[in-house]
Scaffold this motif. Structure first.
Motif: not given
Lengths: 526, 836
Positions: B157-165, B186-195
């Motif tokens: 997922y894009f969020e995961e890619i962002l977190l990985a980056e 956070r802007n996309r999903d404040p509750k994203w797992p692992g954020l």
């Protein structure tokens, strides 16, 4: 009535009178001389009889042997470079005056020397505390005029160079004597003693171009004694030498310094002078109150027309010290009130004497007051010129860009500026007031030459630079444009005639308007 | 994969390019022909990651079972539910074991086959995707593609890619970029797992890095933030303690105890029970205890200082406050924050600091100009009588008996007065020399032990002006000191205080034992002036309560201080006039056009209101047109204010350069580091720069600057803050700093306008007050045009005191006026959290 006798005879008589006066005591003791007076040798052929008193300090380590060697080698140089115009006699026992305070020495202390000598040289050899070099210092006493020359000093950095330094020092020390034999074309003609004696080299020339003299007046007083007075603030600078006659420019604070309008029989003589190392001390005082003239600016310029340099400002006691500058010659000193009003101007030679001279001046308080007001008006005028020039440049740009609104705004700004007439009126009022005051006041001058010149200059400035011509031209251009616009508007309102051929297009009125007169930038303001 | 039923006829080429990937993944043979034509490069291009994830459109990356990757628009739902194995297709209803033919009378068991309506497969089995980037156009593809979940090997997922980056950037210590990546998640999903875990890690790493880099404030802020988020983050408390310990230790080393205590308080809030925290606390207490115990047998002032310092280290040190109270009662001490201290102190007045301190150390001949003072009835003066004869040209001063010198050697006598008056005429001693006095004095002669005769060249306008200078001891050296030991020379004075200690940073005065007997208890026995290098430091010390008196209040702080409870504000009776002094010995500044350019370049009103006052000016604050205070008898009426015209300034500066044949005008501006001056100097320099005049500003301590200028030192421009008590007598020094300097300095020439100098000299020689006042008016009028100085503005100058100091009045001509009656009580600054 011309009380002048032929010049040659005058000098001879004066000098003889002087010598007789000085030597009268000896003759009285010896009894009247019966020997017939021999015809005196012509002045220009007569060498200078110089008596040298060479004394040395103990730390100079100049014992009799070294002293003798120094003198011998010096005499040899004199022979080689100067020649017969110097007839030198070395005093076996140098006068104690030579080791005294030479700078504070007075001429009266030297009256006891042999009257047969023309010049007495008091030379002292000492050691410079810094580098142990030999220092020659000394003064020349002219027996005929009883004039004590300035203190000269020269240092030999190496002992081996002592003879050459001593020789150059004696060249500095030597001052030629002359007789002022006339004036021609505003120049003084001097017959110089020994000038006809051919020098051994150029160095030995008694007088050359640039040699400076001070004029002396020898007046026969009622008791047949001779009074010798220096003609103050006057110098004669040799411009050319023809035979024994030197033609000299007259540098003086007076209009006719060599005037013959003297009630007593008198003779004019001249004595060469060279700037020494001592600083010139002046003290200016108010001629009315005798209060010190403090806080005035003194400037100097090498005579006759060198660049002006500020010397300094007189202190609370009116004193100022003028150090011998690089010119080493006559300078014109000028004491200024404010920045430009001259209170005194006179030629002088820094280094010629260490004695303080007192000079009286009129502080011109009223003139100085008007000077300040004139300066303020000039500042305001200069500001106006700058502002107007800027506005006119901007108006020109608006006109060229056909920015009529902008032009109108600038014209409004221009309207806010004070009119030129206001400055002219203020100036006129000030001048009238000064003129009136100058009639009413007798104690001091109000409208000095300088102040009058400044009034005239300021009037010219206002007339030449503060004009409304450009403004009028731009305003006219704007009016033309408005008229043209109104005409176009009216033409649009009227139905156009169907078949009339189109009229030729006229150039816009603004283009036709005459260009504004040449503008004056603030940089052109004098 | 099936194509969606929306054929897009316009993009056959695009279809051919993305086709191979899709066909390969779904094993559908419909697009087999296209597969053959597609190239591997095209496929790779289709799956290329955007260079910058922060600005790219969101996308997900899908890896199919054949290892090809697709960048698609974010899938939904997010995250996808677990994959569900597809059920076998249903073949209709099952026949019961007993058959579906019912017995007679029974309802039929037959169920007719009814084909169930095909259900849309859920995200557990199939998802609809849109390509994030069409190969042909590079833009997003609007077509829907159905993709079976079983064909997906991996979805990022894009969020995961962002977190990985972000994590990668974190490892690379690019914390800012990493934070931005997390912020996008956070802007996309404040509750994203692992954020949250990632953010915590970032705060910890960045905080630790900042501490390591020495940016302790930032590091601690980040760690505190982490502490709020996750108090039990592994290693956080240790990191905290370590960081705080470093700062607290540093604060102790720098003697910034309040700051150290504040840090300790913060640390205790976080980790009170850590051994390190307890260590730090005991370090404070031990240090305070040591300091308090150092001078067990010292004198009371030393003990007082030690206790004060101990209490500054730890205000709640057991028993110290009571001890301090006792010691303070014995030696009430006043600490004063000043712009500058006199250095060296001596029997002279050559700077504002000298003028403040000298009257405390040395008695003047006359205290003021009153008749009482002349008759010797005024206190605090040496003269028992001043007799004036010969129309004021002869003065006889009778010296009071029984005024002992502070070294106890003898009483003040006529010899001391005579020597003081003669010293002021000696040009070799620039500290004492007064050119005007040297000019007016003819002779000084002690008549006997108690009387001195002064012969003057002219009568004095105000004898007190000349006779209120400090009188030094005749038996002391030129610096007013006597040898006490091989290493000590002590200042000998006759005033109520003696100089106990003096340095360029502070001066300590102690009341004389003879004088202290008369003073009431609680009156000031010790006076300590402290100079702070930065004006803000003095204000901070006053706000902390370290000092009870602030000698100069910055104009922009008046309102704030006035509104502070427990703070009193007083004004000096004369405003401070700020000017730029010009040295006329410099040919540049002798040029009138350049002086006018300098004046035109300054917008005085704006500078005053915007930079100095930071508010509209009050009654006493206004742009100046001269050196004399507004409203005084020397303030000429009708003088036009000095205008601001940058255009004229540029034009005149250009004209001046032309007159002097210079390429550029370069000047040096020396200024005292006073708060308002420091604030405005940069703007002055900027204003001059706009007028094409290069000015370099250099800060010089006020005492040094003033004393050097008064001694006739050369300069270009000097910012001076002047106070004028008597215009006819102060005019010279205000306009020409070296007016009283020895003649060798050629200081008279430093007056940039010869005309004004002439007027000053006339004023100096005037013998009657009406004439002198007329001249002062004329000077004020002509000064506007002549510009021997560049007038700037005048300000009401104020001082402030803490309420524990009783005695200062709302208006005074000098700071320590009436100090004999002042009283002070002890006070220790407590930490604001102590009450809690």
């Amino acid at each position: 009535m011309d009380r002048q006798r032929p010049l040659d005879r005058r000098l001879t008589a004066a000098v003889l009178t002087l010598l007789l006066a000085v030597g009268s005591i000896g003759r009285t003791q010896e009894g009247p001389s019966t020997a017939p007076a021999s015809e005196p040798e012509p002045l220009e052929n007569r060498p200078y009889r110089i008596e040298v008193h060479l004394a040395s300090d103990a730390d100079a380590r100049l014992d009799s042997g070294r002293r003798g060697a120094l003198i011998a080698s010096w005499l040899e140089m004199v022979r080689r470079y100067v020649g017969p115009s110097w007839s030198i006699r070395i005093a076996d026992r140098p006068s104690s005056l030579a080791v005294s305070d030479l700078e504070g020495l007075k001429a009266g202390a030297l009256s006891g020397f042999d009257p047969a000598s023309d010049k007495i040289w008091l030379v002292r050899v000492s050691v410079d505390g810094d580098d142990a070099g030999l220092v020659f210092s000394g003064r020349e006493y002219d027996a005929a005029t009883r004039w004590l020359g300035p203190l000269q000093r020269r240092k030999a950095t190496a002992r081996l160079d002592a003879t050459r330094t001593f020789f150059r020092f004696t060249l500095d020390l030597f001052s030629p004597s002359a007789l002022i034999v006339g004036q021609e074309g505003g120049r003084a003609l001097l017959k110089v003693q020994g000038a006809s004696i051919p020098p051994a080299s150029d160095l030995g020339a008694v007088v050359t171009k640039g040699t400076t003299f001070i004029p002396l007046r020898l007046v026969t007083l009622r008791d047949e004694s001779v009074g010798i007075t220096r003609i103050a603030y006057t110098y004669l600078a040799a411009e050319s030498v023809e035979g024994s006659i030197a033609r000299c420019a007259i540098l003086s604070a007076y209009r006719d310094p060599l005037s013959q309008r003297i009630s007593r029989p008198n003779t004019l003589a001249a004595l060469g002078i060279k700037a020494g190392e001592t600083a010139l001390r002046l003290r200016f005082v108010d001629k009315a109150t005798r209060e010190p003239a403090s806080g005035y600016t003194l400037t100097e310029r090498p005579a006759p027309d060198g660049p002006i340099r500020q010397v300094g400002m007189t202190d609370r006691s009116g004193r100022i010290v003028v150090e011998p500058g690089p010119t080493k010659g006559v300078v014109k000193l000028r004491l200024l009130a404010g920045d430009s009003e001259p209170l005194a101007e006179f030629p002088i030679m820094p280094g010629e004497s260490a004695e303080e001279r007192e000079i009286t001046v009129d502080p011109l308080p009223l003139a100085a007051r008007y000077q300040v007001q004139l300066d303020a008006i000039r500042d305001a005028v200069v500001d106006q010129v700058a502002l107007r020039a800027r506005l006119e440049r901007l108006m020109q740009v608006r006109l060229e860009g056909e920015d009529w609104t902008g032009l109108q705004e600038l014209l409004k700004q221009h309207d806010l500026l004070p009119p030129p007439s206001s400055f002219a009126e203020t100036l006129k009022k000030l001048k009238d007031e000064a003129t009136k005051l100058s009639y009413e006041t007798t104690k001091t001058i109000v409208l000095t030459r300088n102040l009058q010149a400044e009034f005239s200059e300021l009037e010219g400035l206002i007339e030449g630079y503060l004009t409304d011509d450009a403004y009028k031209a731009f305003a006219e251009a704007l009016r033309e444009k408005k008229r043209e616009s109104e005409a176009v508007e009216q033409a649009k309102k009227k139905p156009s005639p169907p078949a009339t051929p189109a009229a030729p297009v006229e150039e816009p009125a603004v283009k036709k308007a005459s260009p504004p007169p040449e503008q004056h930038s603030p940089a052109n303001v004098p | 994969m099936r194509r969606s039923p929306r054929p897009d006829s316009r993009s056959k080429v695009a279809h051919r390019m993305i086709g191979p990937a899709l066909v390969a993944s779904t094993c559908l043979g419909l697009l087999a022909g296209s597969v053959a034509t597609a190239t591997g490069q095209e496929a790779a291009r289709a799956a290329a990651m955007p260079a910058d994830l922060l600005v790219s459109r969101p996308f997900d990356r899908i890896t199919l079972i054949d290892n090809s990757t697709l960048l698609v628009e974010p899938v939904s739902p997010r995250p996808l539910p677990p994959v569900e194995t597809p059920k076998p297709p249903t073949r209709g209803p099952a026949i019961p074991l007993g058959g579906n033919i019912g017995l007679p009378g029974e309802p039929s068991k037959f169920e007719a086959f009814e084909a169930r309506k095909a259900e849309e497969p859920g995200p557990e089995t199939q998802i609809t995707i849109h390509l994030a980037q069409e190969a042909a156009t590079g833009r997003g593809d609007a077509r829907d593609f159905k993709l079976k979940r079983t064909a997906i090997k991996k979805i990022e997922y894009f969020e995961e890619i962002l977190l990985a980056e972000g994590e990668r950037l974190l490892r690379a210590r690019d914390f800012t970029r990493a934070f931005e990546h997390y912020l996008r998640v956070r802007n996309r999903d404040p509750k994203w797992p692992g954020l949250d875990d990632h953010v915590d890690a970032l705060l910890f790493a960045e905080g630790r890095q900042a501490l390591g880099d020495g940016d302790v404030t930032r590091g601690l802020r980040l760690l505190r933030e982490l502490h709020v988020r996750k108090p039990d983050y592994p290693g956080l408390l240790d990191q905290f303690a370590s960081a705080y310990a470093g700062r607290i230790t540093r604060a102790i080393e720098l003697k910034l105890y309040p700051e150290g205590r504040r840090l300790l308080h913060e640390l205790e809030e976080v980790a009170k029970d850590l051994p390190r925290t307890r260590e730090l606390r005991s370090k404070f207490v031990d240090l305070a205890r040591d300091r308090a115990g150092l001078v067990g047998s010292g004198s009371n002032p030393e003990r007082l200082d030690a206790l004060l310092e101990a209490l500054k280290i730890w205000p709640t040190l057991e028993g110290a406050e009571a001890e301090y109270g006792k010691a303070f009662a014995a030696d009430p001490t006043l600490d004063v924050a000043v712009v500058d201290v006199p250095w060296p102190a001596g029997p002279w007045t050559r700077s504002p600091a000298d003028a403040r301190i000298a009257p405390l150390l040395f008695l003047p001949m006359l205290a003021d100009d009153s008749e009482e003072a002349r008759r010797g009835e005024a206190s605090g003066q040496i003269a028992a009588e001043l007799e004036s004869t010969d129309l004021g040209r002869r003065l006889v001063v009778r010296v009071r008996p029984n005024i002992p010198w502070s070294d106890g050697s003898r009483d003040v006598s006529a010899v001391d007065v005579a020597r003081t008056l003669i010293d002021r005429c000696d040009p070799r001693d620039a500290a004492k020399y007064q050119a005007r006095w040297a000019d007016v004095l003819e002779k000084v002669q002690p008549i006997d032990e108690a009387r001195v005769e002064l012969r003057l060249k002219r009568p004095l306008l105000k004898p007190s002006f000349w006779l209120d200078a400090p009188v030094g001891a005749a038996h002391a050296g030129a610096d007013g000191r006597v040898v006490v030991s091989s290493q000590e020379r002590r200042l000998v004075g006759s005033g109520p205080y003696i100089c106990f200690d003096s340095s360029p940073q502070s001066i300590e005065l102690r009341v004389r034992s003879e004088a202290s007997a008369d003073n009431p208890s609680g009156s000031i026995r010790r006076l300590r002036e402290v100079r702070y290098d930065r004006p803000a430091g003095a204000l901070a010390a006053f706000n902390r309560g370290d000092v009870a008196l602030l000698a100069h209040v910055p104009p922009d702080q008046r309102a704030k201080l006035g509104g502070t409870p427990g703070v009193g504000l007083g004004s000096y009776s004369q405003p401070a006039v700020h000017v730029l002094a010009l040295d006329g010995r410099s040919p540049l500044l002798r040029n009138r056009t350049l002086r006018r350019a300098l004046s035109y370049a300054l917008d005085r009103k704006s500078l005053l209101e915007e930079t100095i006052l930071k508010s509209p000016g009050g009654d006493g604050d206004a742009p100046a047109d001269g050196v004399f205070p507004r409203g005084g008898y020397a303030d000429a009426p009708g003088v036009k204010p000095l205008a601001y015209d940058p255009v004229l300034a540029v034009a005149l500066a250009s004209l001046a350069r032309g007159e002097m044949k210079l390429e550029a005008v370069k000047l040096k501006l020396e200024y005292p580091p006073i708060a308002e001056v420091e604030a405005v100097v940069a703007r002055l320099v900027e204003a001059f720069r706009l007028a094409r005049i290069e000015v370099a500003a250099v800060a010089v301590p006020q005492s040094r600057l003033e004393s050097e200028l008064r001694a006739g030192r050369r300069f270009d421009l000097a910012y001076r803050v002047l106070r004028c008590d008597e215009p006819v007598l102060d005019a010279g020094l205000m306009i020409c700093p070296g007016y009283d300097a020895p003649p060798s300095a050629d200081a008279l020439a430093s007056a940039a306008s010869p005309r004004i100098l002439q007027l000053l000299l006339q004023l100096e020689r005037s013998t009657d007050l009406p004439t002198a006042r007329g001249l002062a008016l004329q000077i004020d009028r002509e000064l506007r045009d002549e510009l021997p100085v560049i007038p700037l503005w005048q300000l009401t100058e104020q001082y402030a005191w803490r309420s524990r100091l009783k005695g200062p009045t709302a208006s005074a001509d000098r700071l320590y006026r009436g100090i004999k009656t002042w009283e002070i009580t002890p006070w220790i600054a407590k930490d604001p959290w102590i009450g809690d």
